[in-house]
Design an enzyme around this catalytic site. Structure first.
Site, PDB file in Angstrom:
ATOM      1  N   CYS A  19      -5.033   4.965  13.272  1.00 31.48           N
ATOM      2  CA  CYS A  19      -4.290   4.083  12.380  1.00 31.48           C
ATOM      3  C   CYS A  19      -5.170   2.896  11.964  1.00 31.48           C
ATOM      4  O   CYS A  19      -6.350   3.064  11.667  1.00 31.48           O
ATOM      5  CB  CYS A  19      -3.000   3.654  13.083  1.00 31.48           C
ATOM      6  N   THR A  20      -4.610   1.697  11.963  1.00 35.97           N
ATOM      7  CA  THR A  20      -5.361   0.522  11.517  1.00 35.97           C
ATOM      8  C   THR A  20      -6.402   0.051  12.530  1.00 35.97           C
ATOM      9  O   THR A  20      -7.106  -0.930  12.274  1.00 35.97           O
ATOM     10  CB  THR A  20      -4.409  -0.641  11.191  1.00 35.97           C
TER      11      THR A  20
END
Length: 232
Positions: free
Chosen positions: A107-108
């Site tokens: 993800c981030t």
């Protein structure tokens, strides 16, 4: 027999599934391979809050695992963006990358790798709502479940971390071992609404969340805040 360490990085406000999904896969693999040690690393050993009520306690500090062979960085919302200014965390990633075989993210978490200078000139992916922000770190965004560029591998949002981890097991020990781990965790996705239809992605509904996360998480870093907002 010398051991190699797979370090899973913890910092305040992370998304638990980003961490725990791949951790379960790699821990299952390591249980059958004494040459692999799994560590959950943080600045201290104190329990760390997440973006849910769950708190996570690291097994080791950054100083105790200075040169892991493999590293995984989870993501999250505003707290992950805030962590872009965490010099101890970013410094740990930057130092680990000098000797690690693999630096990976979910993800981030890819933005943290980018802040450490590890995505320049590479293809990379992240949660679909933050995909274009990767350009701010010199990366080329790709809409893939994971992007393997050799020594750096990034995964898409949240649940993609499980796929990334199974890919890592396959890469390290082959398809038979990866399939064994997959059966061990009974990973056979059958979501009630079926696979995602990206033509129906709720971009406009998600935009306020993304903008809020960037503005809140990077309130103390206006230059980087504006740079990421410009990529949206």
């Amino acid at each position: 027999m010398s051991q190699k360490t797979f370090a899973f990085v913890v910092y305040p406000g992370l998304t638990p599934l980003d961490l725990v999904g791949p951790l379960q896969v790699i821990a299952g693999y390591a249980a059958a391979d004494p040459s692999v040690r799994v560590a959950v690393v943080g600045e201290t050993l104190e329990p760390t809050g997440t973006d849910t009520p769950l708190r996570i306690a690291p097994s080791h500090t950054f100083d105790q695992v200075p040169d892991p062979s493999w590293v995984l960085v989870p993501g999250g919302g505003a707290p992950t963006l805030r962590a872009l200014g965490d010099e101890k965390l970013i410094g740990y990633l930057r130092r680990a990358a000098t000797s690690a075989e693999l630096m990976t993210s979910v993800c981030t978490g890819s933005l943290l790798l980018g802040q450490a200078g590890l995505l320049e000139g590479r293809e990379a992916t992240t949660h679909w709502t933050f995909l274009e922000t990767l350009r701010a770190f010199g990366a080329t965004p790709v809409r893939q479940r994971w992007a393997d560029t050799g020594s750096v591998i990034t995964a898409a949002g949240v649940s993609a971390g499980i796929d990334l981890a199974l890919h890592l097991v396959e890469r390290m020990r082959g398809a038979d071992t990866a399939r064994l781990v997959q059966f061990g965790i009974e990973y056979d996705p059958q979501p009630p609404l079926g696979p995602l239809d990206w033509s129906l992605a709720p971009r406009e509904q998600m935009r306020p969340f993304v903008d809020h996360s960037v503005r809140e998480g990077l309130a103390g870093q206006p230059e980087l805040r504006d740079k990421l907002l410009a990529q949206q």
